[in-house]
Design a protein around this motif. Structure first.
Motif, PDB file in Angstrom:
ATOM      1  N   GLN A 233      64.697  25.460  65.707  1.00 51.98           N
ATOM      2  CA  GLN A 233      63.475  25.829  66.847  1.00 51.98           C
ATOM      3  C   GLN A 233      62.814  26.920  65.980  1.00 51.98           C
ATOM      4  OE1 GLN A 233      63.447  24.073  69.767  1.00 51.98           O
ATOM      5  NE2 GLN A 233      64.641  22.677  68.681  1.00 51.98           N
ATOM      6  N   ASP A 234      61.970  27.729  66.976  1.00 54.59           N
ATOM      7  CA  ASP A 234      61.056  28.880  66.646  1.00 54.59           C
ATOM      8  C   ASP A 234      62.149  30.033  66.288  1.00 54.59           C
ATOM      9  OD1 ASP A 234      58.854  27.099  66.589  1.00 54.59           O
ATOM     10  OD2 ASP A 234      58.410  27.679  68.705  1.00 54.59           O
ATOM     11  N   SER A 235      62.921  30.159  66.936  1.00 55.74           N
ATOM     12  CA  SER A 235      63.609  31.504  66.844  1.00 55.74           C
ATOM     13  C   SER A 235      65.394  31.275  66.528  1.00 55.74           C
ATOM     14  CB  SER A 235      63.758  32.340  67.965  1.00 55.74           C
ATOM     15  OG  SER A 235      64.600  31.693  69.077  1.00 55.74           O
ATOM     16  N   PHE A 236      66.034  32.086  65.978  1.00 49.17           N
ATOM     17  CA  PHE A 236      67.499  31.598  65.646  1.00 49.17           C
ATOM     18  C   PHE A 236      68.316  31.476  66.818  1.00 49.17           C
ATOM     19  CE2 PHE A 236      71.604  33.496  64.760  1.00 49.17           C
ATOM     20  CZ  PHE A 236      72.269  32.373  63.850  1.00 49.17           C
ATOM     21  N   VAL A 237      67.873  32.236  67.791  1.00 49.42           N
ATOM     22  CA  VAL A 237      68.819  31.793  69.184  1.00 49.42           C
ATOM     23  C   VAL A 237      68.748  30.653  69.706  1.00 49.42           C
ATOM     24  CG1 VAL A 237      69.168  32.676  71.474  1.00 49.42           C
ATOM     25  CG2 VAL A 237      68.729  34.434  69.730  1.00 49.42           C
ATOM     26  N   PHE A 238      67.478  30.202  69.740  1.00 51.44           N
ATOM     27  CA  PHE A 238      67.224  28.883  70.366  1.00 51.44           C
ATOM     28  C   PHE A 238      67.651  27.578  69.421  1.00 51.44           C
ATOM     29  CE2 PHE A 238      65.095  31.045  73.501  1.00 51.44           C
ATOM     30  CZ  PHE A 238      64.854  30.184  74.541  1.00 51.44           C
ATOM     31  N   THR A 239      67.779  27.783  68.076  1.00 49.79           N
ATOM     32  CA  THR A 239      68.216  26.945  67.138  1.00 49.79           C
ATOM     33  C   THR A 239      69.734  26.781  67.339  1.00 49.79           C
ATOM     34  OG1 THR A 239      66.421  27.516  65.301  1.00 49.79           O
ATOM     35  CG2 THR A 239      68.672  26.748  64.762  1.00 49.79           C
TER      36      THR A 239
ATOM     37  N   TYR B  54      66.915  30.191  79.184  1.00 49.71           N
ATOM     38  CA  TYR B  54      66.949  31.439  78.458  1.00 49.71           C
ATOM     39  C   TYR B  54      68.251  31.470  78.056  1.00 49.71           C
ATOM     40  CZ  TYR B  54      68.042  32.983  83.150  1.00 49.71           C
ATOM     41  OH  TYR B  54      68.418  33.220  84.544  1.00 49.71           O
TER      42      TYR B  54
END
Length: 377
Positions: free
Chosen positions: A253-259, A54
């Protein structure tokens, strides 16, 4: 003026306070990393596993990625500065670097193995071996040494992975370039976290960079700014297009943060070319910024930055002691806890508060009383 003030004045005159402060910063971050692994390690989550991690955990780990590359490169810088400023001969530098390197290897294989719970070849080991290699390289022109280091940093990712059925060959391959656990016998194994080849290049490159601290400030700042921006830009371009430099490609990825996490999630064992670009590039810009600061002699950044090996050893055993104490109080069966990440930061601050008077006491022994044995730590 007392001897401590003379020492601080000498640092200011030679413009290397920035090195001391930066070294202290990465050591403070190093304490955060080792505290996290002891206090949050029981969760079983790898902070760099993009499936299970996370953001808070990932970035707690990611910020500490700067520690090893910067520490190794500053060690190389300091070797050059010490040689030139004190007009040391090649022969004397060979002796000092070789002996210091042997001491570090011995410490890793003996004293530090107590903390790691076995033979783990980590950063102290690789600094020691790199110092021994540097003791030979320093006979050559510094810019040639730097070029060699830069070539190793840039192209070591081209070395393919090998697997051998022969124990000695496997051990040699791991020591040189492949992070592995090598089972020597049914009861003894060696974990190689820091293979030599990339890190030897980092120290050699750092050695050549020591020269810039004898330039005029304007020339030095210009060099640091241009080089830092080139490193950062090259990292961004290579990473976006997955051209070269890291075994695991960047993926949206699915979200900007995880990208962003995927973009920054680079291989450390051994350090990939992109990992080194990502960590060394900002270092150049940090050195420019840190030259503005002239801390007093009792400032923690001076105390920590000038007692690195002592600080390193003490912080490991302090973490071990505090973790074991709380383990017993809280009734945990292992040294690793699965407490909330917030406890990592609370204990981290406590560790730094405890480390300051201990490090300051040793600093006084080394730089005021100048006890002879302290030169080895």
């Amino acid at each position: 003026m007392n001897r401590t003030n003379d020492y601080v004045l000498e640092l200011e005159q030679n413009r290397i306070l920035s090195i001391d402060i930066l070294r202290a910063i990465v050591m403070i971050l190093m304490v955060l990393d080792h505290t996290r692994s002891s206090w949050n390690g029981g969760t079983g989550i790898d902070p760099t596993d993009i499936v299970n991690t996370y953001p808070a955990l990932f970035f707690t780990r990611w910020i500490t990625h700067f520690c090893a590359p910067i520490f190794v490169i500053l060690t190389g810088m300091s070797a050059f500065i010490s040689k030139k400023y004190h007009s040391k001969s090649n022969k004397l530098c060979f002796s000092l670097l070789f002996k210091r390197g042997l001491l570090l290897i011995l410490l890793e294989l003996t004293v530090l193995s107590i903390f790691w719970g076995g033979t783990v070849l980590q950063v102290i080991w690789v600094i020691g071996v790199s110092m021994i290699i540097l003791s030979i390289l320093q006979f050559f022109p510094s810019r040639l040494v730097g070029l060699l280091g830069l070539l190793i940093i840039s192209f070591h990712n081209l070395i393919p992975e090998f697997q051998s059925s022969d124990l000695f060959s496997n051990l040699l391959l791991s020591i040189l370039h492949q992070s592995r656990v090598i089972k020597i016998s049914s009861q003894y194994e060696i974990m190689v976290l820091y293979p030599l080849i990339p890190w030897i290049g980092v120290m050699a490159f750092g050695y050549s960079l020591g020269e810039i601290f004898f330039w005029k400030q304007s020339s030095r700042v210009k060099f640091l700014k241009i080089t830092g921006l080139i490193f950062i830009a090259l990292f961004i371009i290579l990473r976006i297009f997955n051209i070269y430099g890291n075994p695991v490609p960047f993926q949206v990825q699915d979200s900007f943060v995880f990208t962003i996490i995927s973009f920054l999630n680079l291989e450390k064992y051994p350090p990939s070319f992109l990992y080194l670009l990502m960590t060394i590039g900002p270092m150049f810009l940090m050195l420019i910024f840190l030259e503005r600061f002239k801390p007093q002699e009792n400032n923690p950044f001076i105390i920590f930055g000038r007692t690195p090996l002592f600080f390193y050893i003490v912080h490991l055993f302090l973490i071990l002691f505090v973790s074991a104490t709380f383990r017993d109080i809280l009734g945990y069966d292992t040294i690793h806890f699965s407490l909330s990440l917030i406890y990592t930061y609370i204990v981290w601050v406590i560790m730094l508060v405890l480390l300051y008077p201990i490090s300051k006491y040793y600093y006084n022994l080394k730089f005021i009383k100048k006890l002879r044995w302290t030169k080895y730590l």
